[in-house]
Design an enzyme around this catalytic site. Structure first.
Site, short mmCIF file in Angstrom:
data_model
loop_
_atom_site.label_atom_id
_atom_site.label_comp_id
_atom_site.label_asym_id
_atom_site.label_seq_id
_atom_site.Cartn_x
_atom_site.Cartn_y
_atom_site.Cartn_z
N ASP A 132 0.80 -1.05 -0.11
CA ASP A 132 -0.05 0.05 -0.06
C ASP A 132 0.91 1.35 0.02
OD1 ASP A 132 -1.89 2.12 0.71
OD2 ASP A 132 -1.88 1.63 2.65
N ASP A 149 -3.41 4.03 2.71
CA ASP A 149 -4.96 4.19 3.33
C ASP A 149 -5.16 2.46 3.68
OD1 ASP A 149 -4.84 2.73 0.85
OD2 ASP A 149 -6.53 3.59 -0.25
N ASP A 151 -2.09 -1.07 -3.52
CA ASP A 151 -2.40 -0.41 -4.78
C ASP A 151 -1.28 -0.41 -5.95
OD1 ASP A 151 -0.29 1.42 -3.82
OD2 ASP A 151 -1.71 2.28 -2.56
N ASP A 173 -11.29 -15.11 -15.72
CA ASP A 173 -12.20 -15.43 -14.29
C ASP A 173 -13.35 -16.40 -14.84
OD1 ASP A 173 -12.59 -15.09 -11.59
OD2 ASP A 173 -14.48 -14.21 -12.28
N GLU A 184 -9.05 -19.81 -15.86
CA GLU A 184 -9.37 -20.27 -14.54
C GLU A 184 -10.82 -21.36 -14.83
OE1 GLU A 184 -11.76 -19.46 -10.36
OE2 GLU A 184 -12.39 -18.48 -11.95
#
Ligand code: NOJ
Length: 513
Positions: free
Chosen positions: A22, A26, A30, A198, A254
């Protein structure tokens, strides 16, 4: 030197974006955080990284509910951050693949919002799966518990194989095809090396939406929900797009199936380059099970892949440790399984944190849990948060170096993770991190000379022994030490090196005599 495309024997590192690093402070990982850790990944010795979804999303399912397929969620950064990440990854010699989520969108996606605003029977509703009726159209249940259908105030039902915030697209509508071809081009134009697809076996549903038979037999491969024959046409279209770009762009699906033969259908020469092979990840700690998986895979699939953990399953060292009285058994077995997996032909997918020997976090406070599975099952199923706890980078900092500021990470990290941090392990030759670095470097140095075939050697019960060119790999899943075959030296051991015998829960790479 072999002249094969990069993905064929690549080691790909999965980054669960919100839990890796991060930079904005926060408490949520990211893109800039990932960028700052590229030297770590290059030093680890992986060939590529796979980023889980970072597109704009209400985060009903950690980002697998995409509201805009062509952007970056402000939580994770900007498109400029993404472009910089691609450039930096390439400068570090790392390929980068991104997730594409074509089975469903977020309910906040403009298409679904338009469908809600439009009447039954409208073209807007035809991009999703809507049906009339007093009762749900069939007996399908959501993979996250509860019914797979939600009813609107106007009486129509819509299908969601996952959360209600993830309505399924209607792939029988050509507009959906066009949209995703364009989405692929959007990211390919930005320089990605490929995609992880996915729920790749789910896009088409049985045309009549027939009930699922009561027995679970053959559930994944042959059911009205999964692996309809029409889905293969989608990947033929996608393959043409990927092939039209320079530089070996690739797609990994997947795909959950019951057998390796069913899996092989997805990786025919004009379809996907690879598919995840979840058989090992689903197998117990057993030499017999491992051997069957290896044999079935190598017979059925020409571009095999191997994976032990990902962001959807209990971390493998915890799985392997269940039922054992030895506190370190899970970790020992995990290290041994890694050696076996990396000795095999094909490519391997690692999940962030496994190189640190991170266990599943099983005692997260209920109020911190965010996986929709937890809530939808009324807390009966813990869900997947336990394998998504943010990575510990340093020993003493707040959040163990995960966040740049003093923010609390989005899931709490166990206190014991100070000793598992990258900083704690980096200088320790006996650490799991050092072991991963060593084996990845060794694999890289050997791979050009290793053939694509293995040969089995006779070995005692509960052990496996195979050769691959100059390499011998032995793994002991039993309770007793076993003698090693004649060899020309130990290349690497997952435990204490021993020239003559192999301890339980240990694997070794040997040079041929
Ligand atoms: C598979 C993803 O890996 C998982 O995290 C997600 O919840 C489902 N697909 C639905 O998108």
């Amino acid at each position: 030197m072999k002249n094969s495309p990069w993905w064929r024997d690549a080691v790909v590192y999965e980054i669960y974006v919100r839990s890796f690093a991060d930079a904005s402070g926060d408490g949520i990982g990211d893109l800039q955080g990932i960028r700052s850790r590229l030297p770590y990944l290059a030093g680890l010795g992986v060939d590529a990284i796979w980023l889980t979804p970072f597109q704009p999303s209400p985060m009903a399912d950690g980002g697998y509910d995409v509201a805009d397929y062509r952007g970056v969620d402000p939580l994770f950064g900007t498109l400029a951050d993404f472009d910089a990440l691609v450039a930096d990854a390439h400068a570090h010699g790392l390929r980068l693949i991104v997730d594409v989520v074509p089975n469903h969108s977020s309910s906040a996606h403009p298409w679904f919002q338009a469908a809600l605003a439009a009447p039954p029977g409208s073209p807007e509703r035809d991009r999703y799966i809507f049906r009339d009726g007093e009762e749900p159209p069939n007996n399908w249940t959501s993979a996250f518990s509860g019914p797979a259908w939600t009813r609107l105030p106007d009486g129509q039902w819509y299908l969601h194989l996952f959360a209600p915030e993830q309505p399924d697209f209607n792939w029988r509508n050509p507009a959906v095809h066009e949209e995703f071809l364009d989405v692929l081009r959007f990211w390919l134009d930005r320089g990605v090396d490929g995609f992880r697809i996915d729920v790749a076996m789910g896009l088409y549903k049985d045309a009549d939406l027939a009930d699922v038979p009561p027995s679970g037999e053959g559930f994944q491969s042959r059911s009205p929900i999964w692996s309809q024959p029409e889905v293969h046409e989608v990947y033929r279209e996608w393959r043409k797009v990927l092939d039209s770009y320079p530089g070996d762009r690739a797609a990994v699906g997947e795909v959950w199936t019951d057998t390796a033969e069913d899996l092989a259908l997805y990786v025919r020469p004009d379809e996907l380059h690879q598919s995840f092979n979840f058989a090992w990840l689903e197998a117990p700690w057993s030499a017999t099970a491992f051997r069957k998986i290896i044999e079935d895979t190598l017979v059925a699939v020409t571009a095999p892949t191997w994976v032990l953990s990902n962001h959807d399953v209990v971390r493998h060292i915890t799985r392997y440790g269940e039922g054992s009285l030895e506190p370190e058994a899970g970790l020992d077995r995990g290290r041994a399984a890694l050696l076996a997996m990396l000795a095999l032909p094909g490519s391997a997918y690692l999940y962030q944190g496994e190189e640190l020997g991170l266990p599943e976090v099983q005692d997260l406070p209920p109020e911190s849990r965010q996986d929709p599975i937890f809530e939808r099952s009324g807390g009966e199923l813990l869900g997947r948060d336990g394998c998504r706890v943010p990575i510990p980078w340093s020993s003493d900092a707040q959040s163990y170096g995960f966040s740049s500021g003093d923010a609390r990470p989005w899931l709490p990290q166990p206190a014991a993770w100070a000793d598992l941090s990258v900083e704690s392990q980096a200088g320790d030759p006996a650490s799991t991190l050092s072991f991963y670095r060593r084996v990845l470097a060794l694999r890289r140095s050997l791979r050009a000379s290793l053939p694509d075939a293995i040969a089995w050697l006779d070995s005692p019960a509960d052990t496996l022994l195979f050769t691959r060119g100059e390499l011998i790999c032995a793994i002991n899943c039993g309770d007793e030490a076993v003698p090693l075959p004649p060899h020309g030296g130990i290349l690497i051991s997952s435990g204490e090196p021993d020239q003559t015998s192999l301890a339980p829960d240990t694997a070794v790479w040997l040079r041929q005599a």
